[in-house]
Design a protein around this motif. Sequence first.
Motif, PDB file in Angstrom:
ATOM      1  N   TYR A   4       0.838  -1.195   0.000  1.00 19.75           N
ATOM      2  CA  TYR A   4       0.000   0.000   0.000  1.00 19.75           C
ATOM      3  C   TYR A   4       0.876   1.250   0.000  1.00 19.75           C
ATOM      4  O   TYR A   4       1.959   1.255   0.590  1.00 19.75           O
ATOM      5  N   GLN A   5       0.382   2.306  -0.604  1.00 19.26           N
ATOM      6  CA  GLN A   5       1.017   3.612  -0.535  1.00 19.26           C
ATOM      7  C   GLN A   5       0.452   4.342   0.676  1.00 19.26           C
ATOM      8  O   GLN A   5      -0.739   4.244   0.981  1.00 19.26           O
ATOM      9  N   SER A   6       1.305   5.093   1.367  1.00 20.88           N
ATOM     10  CA  SER A   6       0.867   5.846   2.539  1.00 20.88           C
ATOM     11  C   SER A   6       1.641   7.152   2.601  1.00 20.88           C
ATOM     12  O   SER A   6       2.595   7.365   1.852  1.00 20.88           O
ATOM     13  N   THR A   7       1.233   7.999   3.537  1.00 13.62           N
ATOM     14  CA  THR A   7       1.850   9.302   3.729  1.00 13.62           C
ATOM     15  C   THR A   7       2.066   9.538   5.214  1.00 13.62           C
ATOM     16  O   THR A   7       1.183   9.225   6.026  1.00 13.62           O
ATOM     17  N   LEU A   8       3.214  10.101   5.580  1.00 15.06           N
ATOM     18  CA  LEU A   8       3.462  10.469   6.970  1.00 15.06           C
ATOM     19  C   LEU A   8       2.603  11.670   7.328  1.00 15.06           C
ATOM     20  O   LEU A   8       2.726  12.733   6.722  1.00 15.06           O
ATOM     21  N   LEU A   9       1.721  11.488   8.327  1.00 10.38           N
ATOM     22  CA  LEU A   9       0.817  12.558   8.749  1.00 10.38           C
ATOM     23  C   LEU A   9       1.375  13.371   9.913  1.00 10.38           C
ATOM     24  O   LEU A   9       1.056  14.554  10.054  1.00 10.38           O
ATOM     25  N   GLY A  10       2.164  12.729  10.763  1.00  8.74           N
ATOM     26  CA  GLY A  10       2.697  13.444  11.926  1.00  8.74           C
ATOM     27  C   GLY A  10       3.573  12.552  12.773  1.00  8.74           C
ATOM     28  O   GLY A  10       3.681  11.349  12.537  1.00  8.74           O
ATOM     29  N   ASP A  38       5.635  -4.115   7.332  1.00  9.47           N
ATOM     30  CA  ASP A  38       6.963  -3.681   6.917  1.00  9.47           C
ATOM     31  C   ASP A  38       6.791  -2.280   6.350  1.00  9.47           C
ATOM     32  O   ASP A  38       5.988  -2.066   5.428  1.00  9.47           O
ATOM     33  N   LEU A  39       7.501  -1.325   6.925  1.00  9.62           N
ATOM     34  CA  LEU A  39       7.468   0.055   6.457  1.00  9.62           C
ATOM     35  C   LEU A  39       8.673   0.277   5.572  1.00  9.62           C
ATOM     36  O   LEU A  39       9.807  -0.032   5.963  1.00  9.62           O
ATOM     37  N   ASN A  40       8.439   0.794   4.371  1.00  8.58           N
ATOM     38  CA  ASN A  40       9.496   1.001   3.372  1.00  8.58           C
ATOM     39  C   ASN A  40       9.655   2.482   3.073  1.00  8.58           C
ATOM     40  O   ASN A  40       8.679   3.152   2.725  1.00  8.58           O
ATOM     41  N   LEU A  41      10.877   2.966   3.205  1.00  3.59           N
ATOM     42  CA  LEU A  41      11.189   4.357   2.884  1.00  3.59           C
ATOM     43  C   LEU A  41      12.151   4.389   1.714  1.00  3.59           C
ATOM     44  O   LEU A  41      13.033   3.527   1.603  1.00  3.59           O
ATOM     45  N   SER A  42      12.022   5.388   0.868  1.00  4.89           N
ATOM     46  CA  SER A  42      13.002   5.600  -0.201  1.00  4.89           C
ATOM     47  C   SER A  42      14.086   6.498   0.352  1.00  4.89           C
ATOM     48  O   SER A  42      13.835   7.358   1.195  1.00  4.89           O
ATOM     49  N   THR A  43      15.314   6.303  -0.109  1.00  7.01           N
ATOM     50  CA  THR A  43      16.416   7.112   0.399  1.00  7.01           C
ATOM     51  C   THR A  43      17.407   7.414  -0.716  1.00  7.01           C
ATOM     52  O   THR A  43      17.515   6.668  -1.677  1.00  7.01           O
ATOM     53  N   ARG A  51      16.116   1.604  -1.000  1.00  8.47           N
ATOM     54  CA  ARG A  51      14.911   1.342  -0.220  1.00  8.47           C
ATOM     55  C   ARG A  51      15.304   0.841   1.163  1.00  8.47           C
ATOM     56  O   ARG A  51      16.086  -0.078   1.296  1.00  8.47           O
ATOM     57  N   LEU A  52      14.773   1.466   2.184  1.00  9.92           N
ATOM     58  CA  LEU A  52      15.002   1.054   3.560  1.00  9.92           C
ATOM     59  C   LEU A  52      13.728   0.425   4.089  1.00  9.92           C
ATOM     60  O   LEU A  52      12.643   0.973   3.913  1.00  9.92           O
ATOM     61  N   PRO A  86      10.187  14.222   6.227  1.00  4.07           N
ATOM     62  CA  PRO A  86       9.262  15.361   6.274  1.00  4.07           C
ATOM     63  C   PRO A  86       7.798  14.903   6.304  1.00  4.07           C
ATOM     64  O   PRO A  86       7.420  13.929   5.651  1.00  4.07           O
ATOM     65  N   ILE A  87       6.992  15.623   7.071  1.00  2.00           N
ATOM     66  CA  ILE A  87       5.556  15.376   7.098  1.00  2.00           C
ATOM     67  C   ILE A  87       5.043  15.510   5.669  1.00  2.00           C
ATOM     68  O   ILE A  87       5.426  16.417   4.943  1.00  2.00           O
ATOM     69  N   GLY A  88       4.194  14.592   5.253  1.00  2.00           N
ATOM     70  CA  GLY A  88       3.673  14.593   3.896  1.00  2.00           C
ATOM     71  C   GLY A  88       4.456  13.694   2.948  1.00  2.00           C
ATOM     72  O   GLY A  88       4.049  13.499   1.805  1.00  2.00           O
ATOM     73  N   SER A  89       5.574  13.147   3.420  1.00  2.00           N
ATOM     74  CA  SER A  89       6.375  12.250   2.584  1.00  2.00           C
ATOM     75  C   SER A  89       5.675  10.912   2.409  1.00  2.00           C
ATOM     76  O   SER A  89       4.966  10.443   3.290  1.00  2.00           O
ATOM     77  N   GLY A  90       5.938  10.293   1.281  1.00  2.00           N
ATOM     78  CA  GLY A  90       5.354   9.001   0.981  1.00  2.00           C
ATOM     79  C   GLY A  90       6.175   7.851   1.537  1.00  2.00           C
ATOM     80  O   GLY A  90       7.369   7.974   1.787  1.00  2.00           O
TER      81      GLY A  90
END
Length: 119
Positions: A4-10, A38-43, A51-52, A86-90
Amino acid sequence: MMTYQSTLLGRTEVAECTIAFQFEKPRDFVFKAGQYIDLNLSTTQPRSSNRLTHTFSIASSPFDEALLITTRIRNTVFKQALSILPIGSGATIDGPMGSFTLHNNTARPVVFLAGGIRV
């Protein structure tokens, strides 16, 4: 397992060096209490893959509007990237995974082992 795609809200500091992160709960993301993701972040950081990924227990209720994870911030590439995201990041979420349920046989003993955020 779904992605799923998600966004950091806070984010909220809940204890010293411990932060709760609120992510948008995707519309069709359904989970039960006790499951994890599993939370995946791009870096773009040097010396890391593009991908982290880190596994987290879901700290929110299945009925909450956002997904909550809580973690102690350590000096790892993933945790440092998450702490400054950053808040709002995917981000992408794989899951939910796991089954944490109690059997119905009251005559049979149950043992729980728990881990968590260390001080």
